[in-house]
Design an enzyme around this catalytic site. Structure first.
Site, PDB file in Angstrom:
ATOM      1  N   CYS A  94     -15.663  24.868  29.161  1.00  0.00           N
ATOM      2  CA  CYS A  94     -15.405  23.731  28.281  1.00  0.00           C
ATOM      3  C   CYS A  94     -15.028  22.516  29.114  1.00  0.00           C
ATOM      4  O   CYS A  94     -14.226  22.633  30.049  1.00  0.00           O
ATOM      5  CB  CYS A  94     -14.276  24.086  27.314  1.00  0.00           C
ATOM      6  SG  CYS A  94     -13.873  22.798  26.137  1.00  0.00           S
ATOM      7  N   HIS A 136     -19.086  26.873  19.424  1.00  0.00           N
ATOM      8  CA  HIS A 136     -18.020  26.434  20.333  1.00  0.00           C
ATOM      9  C   HIS A 136     -17.542  25.037  19.928  1.00  0.00           C
ATOM     10  O   HIS A 136     -16.336  24.780  19.841  1.00  0.00           O
ATOM     11  CB  HIS A 136     -18.553  26.442  21.772  1.00  0.00           C
ATOM     12  CG  HIS A 136     -17.613  25.908  22.794  1.00  0.00           C
ATOM     13  ND1 HIS A 136     -17.001  26.715  23.720  1.00  0.00           N
ATOM     14  CD2 HIS A 136     -17.182  24.647  23.053  1.00  0.00           C
ATOM     15  CE1 HIS A 136     -16.228  25.972  24.503  1.00  0.00           C
ATOM     16  NE2 HIS A 136     -16.328  24.706  24.116  1.00  0.00           N
ATOM     17  N   GLU A 137     -18.487  24.141  19.653  1.00  0.00           N
ATOM     18  CA  GLU A 137     -18.123  22.770  19.281  1.00  0.00           C
ATOM     19  C   GLU A 137     -17.489  22.717  17.889  1.00  0.00           C
ATOM     20  O   GLU A 137     -16.555  21.941  17.664  1.00  0.00           O
ATOM     21  CB  GLU A 137     -19.336  21.845  19.386  1.00  0.00           C
ATOM     22  CG  GLU A 137     -19.955  21.764  20.767  1.00  0.00           C
ATOM     23  CD  GLU A 137     -18.978  21.466  21.897  1.00  0.00           C
ATOM     24  OE1 GLU A 137     -17.956  20.789  21.664  1.00  0.00           O
ATOM     25  OE2 GLU A 137     -19.226  21.928  23.027  1.00  0.00           O
ATOM     26  N   HIS A 140     -13.901  23.302  18.062  1.00  0.00           N
ATOM     27  CA  HIS A 140     -13.121  22.101  18.391  1.00  0.00           C
ATOM     28  C   HIS A 140     -12.765  21.314  17.130  1.00  0.00           C
ATOM     29  O   HIS A 140     -11.681  20.740  17.042  1.00  0.00           O
ATOM     30  CB  HIS A 140     -13.897  21.190  19.347  1.00  0.00           C
ATOM     31  CG  HIS A 140     -13.823  21.600  20.771  1.00  0.00           C
ATOM     32  ND1 HIS A 140     -12.645  21.630  21.486  1.00  0.00           N
ATOM     33  CD2 HIS A 140     -14.791  21.988  21.628  1.00  0.00           C
ATOM     34  CE1 HIS A 140     -12.894  22.020  22.720  1.00  0.00           C
ATOM     35  NE2 HIS A 140     -14.187  22.249  22.837  1.00  0.00           N
TER      36      HIS A 140
END
Length: 185
Positions: A94, A136-137, A140
């Site tokens: 990341c 993954h994003e 966030h």
């Protein structure tokens, strides 16, 4: 404009991001800046909270990844995963947690509802690396980091590196923002 990337201990990375209601010139500028910042850092995905903006917006460009050189950049606004298929483990990293990597189990294929750069509603099927990067994003946007998804024993192995990042001990070839100087919108 290249934006600094917020790092591990920054509180903006732990907040649930707000949905976007419409597209405007400011959003288009943010998208362009995010794409430029991601490429400058040699990343393949970036979420708005990583640049200090708490909005449900991600950009993905897999063209730097082996086998994806022909991929086009993708803008994902207000994403919602509709369904998932099978699971696999893969090493992740990341831009907000530089030089730290770890195995994370995620669905290997997803069906995603989102709005594109033109704010048009889309439903897409993504698998392999695209599915992983998008998830993954999205994490966030929900205040979750990949290290939160690692198995406890694996997380213990990287705890020293995480502690160093929390103290601001970061060495990157791209600009970063620390929790003292980040801006949350």
């Amino acid at each position: 404009m290249i934006l600094p990337i917020n790092t591990y201990s920054d509180e903006v990375l732990r907040r649930k991001a707000k949905p976007l209601k419409e597209s405007d010139a400011q959003l288009e500028e943010l998208i362009s800046n995010m794409l430029e910042s991601m490429r400058n850092a040699e990343g393949i995905g970036l979420a708005a909270p990583q640049v200090g903006v708490s909005l449900r917006l991600i950009v993905v460009d897999l063209s730097l990844a082996e086998g994806y050189e022909a991929a086009s950049p993708m803008v994902v606004i207000n994403p919602h995963i509709l369904s998932v298929k099978s699971f696999n483990s893969m090493e992740e990293g990341c831009l907000s947690i530089p030089d730290v990597r770890g195995d994370v189990v995620r669905p290997s294929a997803i069906q995603l509802k989102y709005r594109d750069r033109n704010f048009e509603e889309c439903i897409g099927e993504f698998d392999r690396l695209a599915a992983r990067v998008i998830q993954h994003e999205i994490d966030h946007l929900d205040g979750t980091l990949f290290v939160d998804r690692m198995q406890r024993r694996d997380r213990r192995k990287i705890q020293k590196e995480l502690d160093a990042l929390s103290r601001g001990e970061i060495n990157t070839n791209y600009p970063v923002a620390f929790h003292e100087d980040s801006v949350v919108k």
